[in-house]
Design an enzyme around this catalytic site. Structure first.
Site, mmCIF file in Angstrom:
data_model
loop_
_atom_site.group_PDB
_atom_site.id
_atom_site.type_symbol
_atom_site.label_atom_id
_atom_site.label_comp_id
_atom_site.label_asym_id
_atom_site.label_seq_id
_atom_site.Cartn_x
_atom_site.Cartn_y
_atom_site.Cartn_z
ATOM 1 N N ALA A 38 -10.447 8.155 54.216
ATOM 2 C CA ALA A 38 -9.907 7.183 53.261
ATOM 3 C C ALA A 38 -8.419 6.881 53.384
ATOM 4 C CB ALA A 38 -10.197 7.660 51.842
ATOM 5 N N GLY A 94 -6.147 2.009 51.252
ATOM 6 C CA GLY A 94 -6.381 0.583 51.049
ATOM 7 C C GLY A 94 -7.819 0.263 50.684
ATOM 8 N N CYS A 133 -11.412 -0.436 63.355
ATOM 9 C CA CYS A 133 -10.395 -1.459 63.617
ATOM 10 C C CYS A 133 -10.252 -1.623 65.135
ATOM 11 C CB CYS A 133 -9.067 -1.108 62.956
ATOM 12 S SG CYS A 133 -8.351 0.468 63.473
#
Length: 454
Positions: free
Chosen positions: A107, A111, A227
């Site tokens: 986490a 965000g 990502c």
């Protein structure tokens, strides 16, 4: 910026018709800047601000202001977050319609956790976990700043969390990855990239998912994200989740105008955010339902090493009868009554850094209100006097300095422009600072004017 040749070859195979546009966006375009406002604090941005299409609380900024010097950021009125990452709010809003136990497994810095807290149905409980202790502390600070009382922050390995069999209705795993989606804004992401790193990350991702899978109840949801751009960490990992773990992919409704690219070479419903298509950084997200159907595991245990604490600080809460007050060491802590057993189960199994609302530090006969209480949305507006200070004094307070306030003696809340920053002990000639050391502004440069974001 020069991209590694092996990475260029990877892009060519991934997007034969678009790889040049993506490579150009990575090397030549400027990253966007976005914030997500905390509507629970009544925050909003000026009229005319450009909204993030997939997040009603997200807004693009025209430039990157010095957030460190904005008192609204310290007051938890908004979170600085890449626009692509805000898609988690749309996923939750589209697929989750009743209260759940929600785990954000990887986490930090917080965000996606704060976005989830904002998007989840009322009555949900959020657990935010981070294995790396320093990052877990940052996560806890950001969760506390956001102010929601139904959140727990833990610091454990996925295998330890996985021992909570069928405990969670939803698990979000934004797994550690090769970081290709961060190349536009982080030169280090370019410097450290290699095919070997991709292999290493994919192996770690499989381990993380396998370790935590038992904690998700049958019929529960897994939200998987990275990502990065490559298929090995994205679609091939989605195939692993379906084939090896036993899960069914779920579709998330999206608008064509959002320009989100679908999954490449997989039957999963994957959502690819790429900077030549969207105003945001690289992101992949996919959602799965765990095969089967079973209620979550209700673990009913009596919390250990907790005494009543004489309900210290109970009247500092908005709805005191909705909380149970206990003591952990020298801390008086309030936990929402309806998740008392769940928090006790987490404390018995995991390393809990934060839960509910820390009310006070109790030292013999002395009771000092805890910094987390100042930020909590559960705090009663009448619990402490609120003393407004000007912007220079607010910055001195955020640096940890003593200030002078116009207010009664004793414990007071320091505020600027209506936004509470934290506690101080007003002695009359000065107010001693109680702002947490871990959150203080360290810069010796202090601007004359507050950045205008909200």
């Amino acid at each position: 910026m020069n991209l590694p040749e092996a990475f260029i070859e990877q892009l060519r195979g991934l997007l034969p018709d678009e790889w040049e546009a993506l490579a150009d966006a990575i090397t030549s375009s400027e990253p966007s800047v976005a914030v997500r406002v905390n509507t629970a604090r009544g925050a909003d941005v000026p009229d005319g601000a450009r909204r993030v299409p997939w997040c009603g609380q997200g807004y693009y900024l025209d430039n990157r202001p010095p957030f460190t010097f904005d008192t609204d950021w310290h007051a938890g009125r908004y979170y600085v977050q890449d626009a692509s990452s805000m898609f988690i709010a749309h996923v939750i809003g589209s697929l989750i319609h009743e209260p759940v136990r929600y785990l954000d497994l990887c986490a930090a810095p917080g965000g996606k956790t704060t976005a989830a807290i904002q998007a989840l149905p009322e009555g949900s409980m959020t657990v935010a976990n981070e294995i790396v202790p320093p990052r877990a502390r940052v996560l806890a600070d950001n969760v506390i700043r956001w102010g929601h009382p139904r959140c727990v922050v833990t610091s454990n390995a996925p295998a330890q969390v996985g021992k909570l069999t069928h405990f969670f209705d939803v698990i979000a795993a934004d797994v550690p990855c090769s970081g290709e989606g961060m190349m536009r804004k982080d030169d280090e992401a370019v410097a450290q990239w290699s095919p070997a790193l991709v292999d290493q990350c994919a192996q770690r991702q499989r381990e993380i998912l396998t370790d935590v899978w038992p904690a998700l109840r049958p019929g529960g949801l897994l939200i998987y994200s990275t990502c990065t751009y490559n298929r090995q960490e994205n679609e091939q990992m989605a195939d692993f989740i379906m084939r090896e773990l036993g899960a069914t992919p779920l579709e998330v409704p999206v608008e064509p105008s959002w320009n989100i690219h679908p999954a490449i070479g997989s039957d999963c419903h994957g959502y690819r955010f790429m900077p030549h298509r969207v105003d945001g950084e690289g992101l992949f997200m996919a959602v799965f339902r765990k095969d089967g159907d079973a209620p979550r595991q209700d673990i009913r245990i009596k919390e250990k090493n907790t005494k009543k604490a004489d309900e210290i600080g109970k009247n500092w809460l908005n709805s005191p009868n909705d909380y149970v007050i206990g003591q952990q060491g020298d801390l008086s802590i309030a936990v929402p009554m309806d998740i008392r057993s769940e928090v006790a189960a987490l404390r018995a199994s995991l390393n809990v850094l934060h839960a509910g609302v820390e009310l006070a530090t109790v030292m013999g006969r002395k009771t000092v209100p805890h910094p987390a209480l100042a930020m909590s949305l559960a705090r009663s507006a009448d619990a402490f006097p609120v003393c407004e200070v000007d912007y220079p004094a607010a910055l001195r307070y955020l640096r940890g300095e003593s200030i002078t306030v116009d207010g009664p003696r004793g414990y007071i809340l320091v505020a600027h422009a209506g936004a509470v920053l934290g506690f101080a002990n007003n002695l009359g000639n000065r107010a001693n600072n109680l702002y947490p050391k871990s959150q203080r502004i360290l810069s010796t440069h202090l601007p004359d004017e507050k950045p205008q974001i909200l």
